[in-house]
Scaffold this active site. Structure first.
Site, PDB file in Angstrom:
ATOM      1  N   GLN A   4      52.825  36.866  40.707  1.00 55.97           N
ATOM      2  CA  GLN A   4      52.985  35.758  39.752  1.00 55.97           C
ATOM      3  C   GLN A   4      53.911  36.113  38.592  1.00 55.97           C
ATOM      4  OE1 GLN A   4      48.526  35.024  39.561  1.00 55.97           O
ATOM      5  NE2 GLN A   4      49.322  32.948  39.339  1.00 55.97           N
ATOM      6  N   CYS A  36      45.367  27.529  39.194  1.00 52.84           N
ATOM      7  CA  CYS A  36      46.209  28.717  39.312  1.00 52.84           C
ATOM      8  C   CYS A  36      47.354  28.569  38.319  1.00 52.84           C
ATOM      9  CB  CYS A  36      46.745  28.812  40.739  1.00 52.84           C
ATOM     10  SG  CYS A  36      47.832  30.224  41.019  1.00 52.84           S
ATOM     11  N   LEU A  37      47.657  29.615  37.598  1.00 54.67           N
ATOM     12  CA  LEU A  37      48.726  29.529  36.601  1.00 54.67           C
ATOM     13  C   LEU A  37      50.062  29.151  37.233  1.00 54.67           C
ATOM     14  CD1 LEU A  37      47.959  32.558  34.254  1.00 54.67           C
ATOM     15  CD2 LEU A  37      47.311  30.153  33.975  1.00 54.67           C
ATOM     16  N   GLU A  79      42.648  35.862  43.441  1.00 52.96           N
ATOM     17  CA  GLU A  79      43.730  36.802  43.088  1.00 52.96           C
ATOM     18  C   GLU A  79      44.113  37.689  44.267  1.00 52.96           C
ATOM     19  OE1 GLU A  79      45.294  36.093  40.555  1.00 52.96           O
ATOM     20  OE2 GLU A  79      43.763  34.894  39.575  1.00 52.96           O
ATOM     21  N   HIS A  85      46.589  36.185  46.574  1.00 50.38           N
ATOM     22  CA  HIS A  85      47.984  36.237  46.120  1.00 50.38           C
ATOM     23  C   HIS A  85      48.713  37.448  46.697  1.00 50.38           C
ATOM     24  CE1 HIS A  85      48.706  33.032  43.234  1.00 50.38           C
ATOM     25  NE2 HIS A  85      47.543  33.235  42.645  1.00 50.38           N
TER      26      HIS A  85
HETATM   27 CO    CO Z   1      46.554  31.982  41.347  1.00 50.65          CO
END
Ligand code: CO
Length: 170
Positions: free
Chosen positions: A50, A92-93, A135, A138
């Site tokens: 991210q 989610c950011l 997480e 990801h």
């Molecule tokens: Co996320």
């Protein structure tokens, strides 16, 4: 290290990450840079992809947004066991403005390395188990919308396209 938040549409979010093999001085500065992004964006967990880094690194804010110094760095994690199933709303950011109910195991047992390379195990349930699984996904290039049914994901197509194009759903 200064990082930018990567949003849906950035190919780095789809890449399978590399294992961390060297626990040197660069690791604390990576964790620090990630923590800064996490706090700025009011998140509770962040994975290295991210911020554009394709490595098996996750940070989790154990205070869940209280912004005290409770960052847990999780390196090279693996899920050892899961138990049960529950549905919880996730965001989610990398997907600003999107929140969806997602089904996942209720409890997890995980193994990972800490910032010194020491192996640790952790059992979690509830919200922490949820953050951990989100997480960890990801790190395999899996995004939470991938866990929606086709029908539900289709309903998000416009929003997803908008995020990919301009970083927001507005
Ligand atoms: Co996320």
């Amino acid at each position: 290290m200064n990082f930018d938040l990567k949003k849906y549409g950035d190919p780095v979010l789809r890449a399978v990450t590399e294992k961390v093999t060297e626990f040197d001085d660069s690791l604390p500065s990576i964790i620090e840079g990630m923590a800064e992004v996490l706090y700025n964006e009011n998140g509770v967990g962040l994975a290295a992809p991210q911020v554009g880094l394709s490595k098996k690194i996750v940070i989790i804010d154990l205070s869940f947004g209280e912004k005290v110094d409770c960052i847990l760095p999780v390196i090279n994690p693996e899920i050892l066991e899961t138990e049960g199933e529950c549905v919880m709303e996730e965001g989610c950011l990398s997907f600003p403005g999107i929140y969806e109910d997602i089904a996942r195991p209720e409890k997890v047992k995980v193994r990972f390395q800490d910032i010194n390379g020491e192996t640790r195990e952790l059992e979690a349930d509830g919200f922490l188990a949820r953050v951990i699984q989100h997480e960890f996904d990801h790190l395999d290039g899996i995004l939470f919308v991938d866990r929606l049914s086709i029908v539900k994901k289709n309903l998000l197509i416009k929003s997803l396209r908008s995020i990919a194009e301009k970083g927001t759903i507005d």
